[in-house]
Design a protein around this motif. Structure first.
Motif, PDB file in Angstrom:
ATOM      1  N   ILE A 288       0.661  13.067   0.654  1.00 44.20           N
ATOM      2  CA  ILE A 288      -0.336  12.092   0.863  1.00 44.20           C
ATOM      3  C   ILE A 288      -1.323  11.181   2.312  1.00 44.20           C
ATOM      4  O   ILE A 288      -0.593  11.230   2.743  1.00 44.20           O
TER       5      ILE A 288
ATOM      6  N   PRO B 173      -1.526   8.592   4.437  1.00 39.67           N
ATOM      7  CA  PRO B 173      -2.031   7.144   4.519  1.00 39.67           C
ATOM      8  C   PRO B 173      -3.559   7.053   4.983  1.00 39.67           C
ATOM      9  O   PRO B 173      -3.925   7.701   5.400  1.00 39.67           O
ATOM     10  N   ARG B 174      -3.732   6.021   3.613  1.00 37.50           N
ATOM     11  CA  ARG B 174      -5.614   6.000   3.951  1.00 37.50           C
ATOM     12  C   ARG B 174      -5.469   4.315   4.870  1.00 37.50           C
ATOM     13  O   ARG B 174      -4.571   4.080   5.221  1.00 37.50           O
TER      14      ARG B 174
ATOM     15  N   TYR C 267       1.309   1.810   8.896  1.00 34.17           N
ATOM     16  CA  TYR C 267      -0.109   1.064   8.011  1.00 34.17           C
ATOM     17  C   TYR C 267       0.742  -0.522   9.581  1.00 34.17           C
ATOM     18  O   TYR C 267      -0.149  -0.817   9.729  1.00 34.17           O
TER      19      TYR C 267
ATOM     20  N   GLU D 100       2.794   1.918  -3.122  1.00 30.66           N
ATOM     21  CA  GLU D 100       1.919   1.984  -4.367  1.00 30.66           C
ATOM     22  C   GLU D 100       1.539   3.882  -4.286  1.00 30.66           C
ATOM     23  O   GLU D 100       0.924   4.333  -5.445  1.00 30.66           O
ATOM     24  N   GLU D 101       1.109   4.074  -2.786  1.00 31.40           N
ATOM     25  CA  GLU D 101       0.422   5.457  -2.870  1.00 31.40           C
ATOM     26  C   GLU D 101       1.941   6.277  -2.819  1.00 31.40           C
ATOM     27  O   GLU D 101       1.447   7.976  -3.579  1.00 31.40           O
ATOM     28  N   THR D 102       3.278   6.619  -2.877  1.00 32.15           N
ATOM     29  CA  THR D 102       4.106   6.966  -2.818  1.00 32.15           C
ATOM     30  C   THR D 102       5.504   6.756  -3.783  1.00 32.15           C
ATOM     31  O   THR D 102       6.003   5.302  -3.175  1.00 32.15           O
TER      32      THR D 102
ATOM     33  N   ALA E 132       0.652  -0.807  -0.342  1.00 34.70           N
ATOM     34  CA  ALA E 132       0.120  -0.314   0.438  1.00 34.70           C
ATOM     35  C   ALA E 132       1.296   1.828   0.062  1.00 34.70           C
ATOM     36  O   ALA E 132       0.888   2.329  -1.138  1.00 34.70           O
ATOM     37  N   ALA E 133       2.126   1.273   0.778  1.00 36.48           N
ATOM     38  CA  ALA E 133       3.424   1.833   1.141  1.00 36.48           C
ATOM     39  C   ALA E 133       3.772   2.535  -0.302  1.00 36.48           C
ATOM     40  O   ALA E 133       3.836   3.623  -0.702  1.00 36.48           O
TER      41      ALA E 133
ATOM     42  N   ARG F  92       4.994   5.824   5.941  1.00 40.06           N
ATOM     43  CA  ARG F  92       3.646   5.151   5.075  1.00 40.06           C
ATOM     44  C   ARG F  92       3.829   4.133   6.506  1.00 40.06           C
ATOM     45  O   ARG F  92       2.436   3.184   6.280  1.00 40.06           O
TER      46      ARG F  92
END
Length: 205
Positions: A199, A201-202, A89, A74-76, A71-72, A85
């Motif tokens: 961004i 983190p989701r 997570y 893919e985000e940056t 996930a990390a 991130r």
């Protein structure tokens, strides 16, 4: 997406709570069945034995950690941001998911009972941190005198110590914040210019 049967989920949830709190060798099918509210026969039919349940727990823990890292990534593409991130997570997963804590405990304390898995609970985490720090150094984001191997070991060790303290004091709600704080202190010491995350983190499911 295929949904697991209710009994499967109840058993795995009950086993995770027990395995996160007690050594693997002390856990019995009867204890798991009692907490799950099912018969021992159902537990045996679903997972076979305690080792079968623990294997499922280890699979879930491993998937959760890979998901956090992916996930990390893919985000940056910023390696320092990736570390921030990922630590967030992973901290959230460990703090909120008994199955992750159970998997970590099994891997740390009882890996000799799972020789077929060749468990090394820290190698993957160590490699991931080292890869991001190496990328950051190649991009001149780190101070030139920084020893990547030493910093990697520092972060892995700090993470392990933070986890052990959370386990001893049973204050998992603080784990994520402490893990992020440790990373923040280290980054302040090694990064040339500490850039804020761009961004938010989701949440990780």
């Amino acid at each position: 997406m295929h949904e697991e049967p209710l009994e499967h989920r109840l058993i795995l949830e009950a086993a995770s709570q027990i395995l996160a709190a007690r050594p693997y060798t002390e856990v019995t099918l009867e204890r798991i069945a009692d907490l799950a509210g099912v018969t021992t026969g159902i537990v045996e039919t679903t997972f076979g034995d305690v080792q079968g349940i623990a294997t499922a727990v280890l699979d879930a823990e491993s998937a959760s950690m890979r998901h956090a890292q992916q996930a990390a990534l893919e985000e940056t593409g910023h390696p320092i941001d990736v570390l921030r991130r990922t630590f967030r997570y992973v901290g959230l997963n460990i703090a909120t998911k008994p199955i992750v804590r159970a998997g970590i405990r099994i891997a740390a304390e009882s890996r000799e009972y799972f020789p077929e898995r060749a468990i090394d609970p820290f190698q993957t985490w160590q490699k991931f941190i080292h890869s991001q720090l190496s990328l950051a150094k190649r991009r001149d984001l780190l101070r030139p005198e920084i020893d990547i191997d030493a910093v990697t070991w520092l972060l892995v060790s700090a993470g392990l110590g933070t986890k052990e303290l959370a386990r001893l004091h049973n204050d998992w709600d603080q784990f994520g914040h402490r893990l992020e704080a440790v990373l923040g202190v280290v980054l302040d010491l090694i990064v040339q210019q500490d850039l804020p995350m761009t961004i938010k983190p989701r949440p990780i499911n």
